[in-house]
Design a protein around this motif. Structure first.
Motif, PDB file in Angstrom:
ATOM      1  N   LYS A   1       0.818  -1.219   0.000  1.00  0.00           N
ATOM      2  CA  LYS A   1       0.000   0.000   0.000  1.00  0.00           C
ATOM      3  C   LYS A   1       0.851   1.269   0.000  1.00  0.00           C
ATOM      4  N   THR A   2       1.920   1.271   0.802  1.00  0.00           N
ATOM      5  CA  THR A   2       2.748   2.479   0.936  1.00  0.00           C
ATOM      6  C   THR A   2       4.036   2.421   0.130  1.00  0.00           C
ATOM      7  N   GLY A   3       4.473   1.208  -0.228  1.00  0.00           N
ATOM      8  CA  GLY A   3       5.739   1.056  -0.947  1.00  0.00           C
ATOM      9  C   GLY A   3       6.948   1.134  -0.035  1.00  0.00           C
ATOM     10  N   LYS A   4       6.705   1.284   1.285  1.00  0.00           N
ATOM     11  CA  LYS A   4       7.800   1.399   2.231  1.00  0.00           C
ATOM     12  C   LYS A   4       8.198   0.024   2.771  1.00  0.00           C
ATOM     13  N   THR A   5       9.482  -0.078   3.145  1.00  0.00           N
ATOM     14  CA  THR A   5       9.976  -1.310   3.734  1.00  0.00           C
ATOM     15  C   THR A   5       9.601  -1.350   5.205  1.00  0.00           C
ATOM     16  N   GLU A   6       9.099  -2.492   5.664  1.00  0.00           N
ATOM     17  CA  GLU A   6       8.710  -2.621   7.056  1.00  0.00           C
ATOM     18  C   GLU A   6       9.244  -3.934   7.617  1.00  0.00           C
ATOM     19  N   THR A   7       9.519  -3.938   8.910  1.00  0.00           N
ATOM     20  CA  THR A   7       9.964  -5.139   9.600  1.00  0.00           C
ATOM     21  C   THR A   7       8.927  -5.487  10.652  1.00  0.00           C
ATOM     22  N   VAL A   8       8.330  -6.682  10.554  1.00  0.00           N
ATOM     23  CA  VAL A   8       7.262  -7.079  11.463  1.00  0.00           C
ATOM     24  C   VAL A   8       7.553  -8.473  12.017  1.00  0.00           C
ATOM     25  N   THR A   9       6.968  -8.761  13.187  1.00  0.00           N
ATOM     26  CA  THR A   9       7.072 -10.082  13.798  1.00  0.00           C
ATOM     27  C   THR A   9       5.760 -10.816  13.583  1.00  0.00           C
ATOM     28  N   VAL A  10       5.838 -12.018  13.010  1.00  0.00           N
ATOM     29  CA  VAL A  10       4.631 -12.781  12.712  1.00  0.00           C
ATOM     30  C   VAL A  10       4.746 -14.176  13.313  1.00  0.00           C
TER      31      VAL A  10
ATOM     32  N   PRO B   1      12.575  -6.348  -0.166  1.00  0.00           N
ATOM     33  CA  PRO B   1      13.309  -5.082  -0.297  1.00  0.00           C
ATOM     34  C   PRO B   1      14.764  -5.278  -0.697  1.00  0.00           C
ATOM     35  N   LEU B   2      15.293  -4.331  -1.457  1.00  0.00           N
ATOM     36  CA  LEU B   2      16.707  -4.320  -1.827  1.00  0.00           C
ATOM     37  C   LEU B   2      17.147  -2.856  -1.972  1.00  0.00           C
ATOM     38  N   VAL B   3      16.944  -2.111  -0.907  1.00  0.00           N
ATOM     39  CA  VAL B   3      17.264  -0.678  -0.890  1.00  0.00           C
ATOM     40  C   VAL B   3      18.740  -0.493  -0.530  1.00  0.00           C
ATOM     41  N   SER B   4      19.432   0.340  -1.302  1.00  0.00           N
ATOM     42  CA  SER B   4      20.854   0.577  -1.069  1.00  0.00           C
ATOM     43  C   SER B   4      21.077   2.022  -0.635  1.00  0.00           C
ATOM     44  N   TYR B   5      21.821   2.185   0.467  1.00  0.00           N
ATOM     45  CA  TYR B   5      22.148   3.522   0.966  1.00  0.00           C
ATOM     46  C   TYR B   5      23.656   3.621   1.151  1.00  0.00           C
ATOM     47  N   GLN B   6      24.233   4.723   0.659  1.00  0.00           N
ATOM     48  CA  GLN B   6      25.673   4.931   0.804  1.00  0.00           C
ATOM     49  C   GLN B   6      25.946   6.357   1.283  1.00  0.00           C
TER      50      GLN B   6
ATOM     51  N   THR C   1      23.725   8.754  -1.058  1.00  0.00           N
ATOM     52  CA  THR C   1      22.945   8.233  -2.186  1.00  0.00           C
ATOM     53  C   THR C   1      22.044   7.102  -1.701  1.00  0.00           C
ATOM     54  N   THR C   2      20.769   7.171  -2.073  1.00  0.00           N
ATOM     55  CA  THR C   2      19.827   6.094  -1.775  1.00  0.00           C
ATOM     56  C   THR C   2      19.202   5.606  -3.069  1.00  0.00           C
ATOM     57  N   ASP C   3      19.352   4.315  -3.359  1.00  0.00           N
ATOM     58  CA  ASP C   3      18.703   3.686  -4.505  1.00  0.00           C
ATOM     59  C   ASP C   3      17.587   2.800  -3.983  1.00  0.00           C
ATOM     60  N   GLU C   4      16.351   3.179  -4.261  1.00  0.00           N
ATOM     61  CA  GLU C   4      15.204   2.408  -3.789  1.00  0.00           C
ATOM     62  C   GLU C   4      14.846   1.342  -4.821  1.00  0.00           C
ATOM     63  N   MET C   5      15.035   0.094  -4.430  1.00  0.00           N
ATOM     64  CA  MET C   5      14.710  -1.030  -5.307  1.00  0.00           C
ATOM     65  C   MET C   5      14.025  -2.115  -4.488  1.00  0.00           C
ATOM     66  N   SER C   6      13.332  -2.979  -5.189  1.00  0.00           N
ATOM     67  CA  SER C   6      12.723  -4.159  -4.572  1.00  0.00           C
ATOM     68  C   SER C   6      12.613  -5.243  -5.623  1.00  0.00           C
ATOM     69  N   VAL C   7      12.366  -6.469  -5.172  1.00  0.00           N
ATOM     70  CA  VAL C   7      12.260  -7.610  -6.082  1.00  0.00           C
ATOM     71  C   VAL C   7      10.946  -8.335  -5.804  1.00  0.00           C
TER      72      VAL C   7
ATOM     73  N   ASN D   1      12.276  -3.960  -9.359  1.00  0.00           N
ATOM     74  CA  ASN D   1      11.602  -2.671  -9.437  1.00  0.00           C
ATOM     75  C   ASN D   1      12.564  -1.550  -9.039  1.00  0.00           C
ATOM     76  N   MET D   2      12.833  -0.629  -9.970  1.00  0.00           N
ATOM     77  CA  MET D   2      13.669   0.539  -9.660  1.00  0.00           C
ATOM     78  C   MET D   2      12.731   1.682  -9.294  1.00  0.00           C
ATOM     79  N   THR D   3      12.545   1.884  -8.011  1.00  0.00           N
ATOM     80  CA  THR D   3      11.490   2.770  -7.526  1.00  0.00           C
ATOM     81  C   THR D   3      11.881   4.242  -7.540  1.00  0.00           C
ATOM     82  N   GLY D   4      13.070   4.563  -7.054  1.00  0.00           N
ATOM     83  CA  GLY D   4      13.471   5.966  -6.980  1.00  0.00           C
ATOM     84  C   GLY D   4      14.915   6.110  -6.550  1.00  0.00           C
TER      85      GLY D   4
END
Length: 347
Positions: A30-39, A72-77, A97-103, A118-121
């Protein structure tokens, strides 16, 4: 005795009802954001084989990914540089630099995953002398004319998709869809680069650094993290790669599988950039330069899926440059600390 028996029965019931849990890092659709949850893990899932599997004390990595799930496969440098000039003045600057990607996993058939990258931004910022310049594909174009071309290129890449074929062991078989990316990039720069020959020349130059070979190598480094033959807890393995075109300067890395527990496998990373010196003399002037560095960090893999949850590496380099005519000597030093983080939102 009745009270003791009752308490014992309650304790047994509580233990029986307690469900095993796992931490999952995923992209919220829904948001496109990466989240970490316990299930909670169902009994059926708990009995399934794990991606980081132990056989007689040797752990191997494979991928057990869910069809329809986006990982998620977001890269931050971030690079922090400090420069000391010959007159003793110190200047510093920070580049981020932040490369927002996901698979997204589309299908799994005949041991091959069909996936969409997905190359998001993209976001870049540079801070020096109290001034910050920013490029963000999710924001309007910057007013600074010197940044507009960089913005157009980043904007042209954002929103594109590539198709990835990977087997269950993590070997990247193919990455396709580049022609569509090049076409979109050409459209993005057309308003600024009017000449068609210049457009074609730019795209050809861009292809040299963004192509299937490069992407296969990058994805392989980010995903296939344990050696093919497997490794034991505490066992080390090493890699070496060129970090300059001449091949004379190499980066040597040592990896150690430190633990596999609580649904995660952790790898420690240490490394060196061997010291290198070069001296040249011409017309009575001697120019010398030396550099070296070190690297350290940690990698965390999801034990159940084999996916990279987080990578956090720190690279420190130092460089000294000296010019001398035999009577006077001037020196300049540059120190930098670079952080490379994959999936920075992981906690």
């Amino acid at each position: 005795m009745k009270k003791i028996t009752a308490l014992a029965l309650i304790a047994i019931t509580l233990v029986a009802c307690k469900k095993e849990t796992k931490t999952v890092t995923r992209v919220d659709p829904k948001t496109g954001k990466t989240e970490t949850v316990t299930v909670e893990i169902s009994d059926e899932e708990a009995s399934k084989p794990k991606a980081i599997a132990d056989s007689s004390g040797i752990f191997k990595q494979k991928f057990i990914l869910e069809k329809g799930t986006t990982y998620p496969l977001v890269s931050y440098q971030r690079e922090i540089q400090s420069l000391t000039t010959p007159d003793g003045k110190t200047m510093s600057g920070t580049n981020e630099t932040t490369d927002e990607m996901s698979v997204t996993v589309n299908d799994f058939k005949d041991n091959i995953y069909d996936m969409t990258l997905n190359m998001t931004g993209k976001r870049m910022s540079s801070t020096s002398n109290g001034k910050t310049l920013t490029i963000d594909t999710k924001q309007p174009a910057p007013k600074d004319e010197n940044l507009k071309m960089e913005y157009l290129v980043s904007k042209g890449l954002a929103g594109n998709k590539l198709n990835v074929k990977m087997d269950a062991s993590g070997d990247i078989k193919s990455v396709t869809g580049f022609d569509a990316v090049y076409a979109n990039l050409k459209k993005a720069i057309a308003g600024t680069v009017k000449d068609k020959k210049q457009q074609d020349g730019f795209i050809e130059s861009f292809k040299a650094g963004f192509n299937e070979e490069m992407m296969k190598e990058q994805l392989g480094k980010n995903l296939k993290l344990l050696p093919l033959k497997g490794t034991k807890i505490g066992e080390k393995w090493t890699t070496s790669e060129d970090i300059d075109p001449s091949g004379k300067l190499k980066q040597n890395l040592t990896f150690t599988l430190t633990k596999v527990e609580n649904g995660k496998a952790e790898i420690s990373v240490t490394g060196t950039i061997p010291s290198k010196s070069d001296k040249q003399s011409q017309n009575g002037m001697t120019h010398s330069i030396s550099m070296g560095g070190s690297q350290s960090g940690k990698i965390i893999i999801d034990e159940n899926t084999g996916w990279l949850l987080n990578q956090n590496l720190s690279i420190k380099t130092n460089q000294k440059e000296t010019i001398s005519d035999g009577k006077q000597t001037q020196s300049m030093t540059k120190n930098s600390t670079t952080s490379i983080i994959i999936n920075p939102s992981y906690k």
